[in-house]
Design a protein around this motif. Sequence first.
Motif, PDB file in Angstrom:
ATOM      1  N   ARG A   5      -0.428  -8.395  -0.617  1.00  0.00           N
ATOM      2  CA  ARG A   5      -0.571  -9.852  -0.580  1.00  0.00           C
ATOM      3  C   ARG A   5      -0.038 -10.462  -1.867  1.00  0.00           C
ATOM      4  NH1 ARG A   5      -5.938 -10.601   0.677  1.00  0.00           N
ATOM      5  NH2 ARG A   5      -6.442 -10.003  -1.425  1.00  0.00           N
ATOM      6  N   ILE A  12       1.641 -12.094   3.142  1.00  0.00           N
ATOM      7  CA  ILE A  12       1.335 -10.680   3.338  1.00  0.00           C
ATOM      8  C   ILE A  12       2.621  -9.928   3.674  1.00  0.00           C
ATOM      9  CG2 ILE A  12       0.077  -8.978   4.720  1.00  0.00           C
ATOM     10  CD1 ILE A  12      -1.842 -10.648   3.128  1.00  0.00           C
ATOM     11  N   VAL A  52      -3.698  -4.802  -0.012  1.00  0.00           N
ATOM     12  CA  VAL A  52      -4.723  -5.377   0.854  1.00  0.00           C
ATOM     13  C   VAL A  52      -5.477  -4.223   1.495  1.00  0.00           C
ATOM     14  CG1 VAL A  52      -5.156  -6.789   2.885  1.00  0.00           C
ATOM     15  CG2 VAL A  52      -3.315  -7.403   1.316  1.00  0.00           C
TER      16      VAL A  52
END
Length: 53
Positions: A5, A12, A52
């Motif tokens: 991210r 993303i 992430v």
Amino acid sequence: MKKYRCLICGYIYDPETGDPDNGVEPGTPFEEIPEDWVCPLCGAGKDDFEPVD
């Protein structure tokens, strides 16, 4: 493969999708993206991305 991210805009990066508009083929892990690649939304560098969970 892990997603990353952008800390600036929240984009993303998904390795399964890649970023073909900017020369990153689908299936490319974040670690293998060229160092001069930037976020397609805000222009931030790779240093401004975090994994992430």
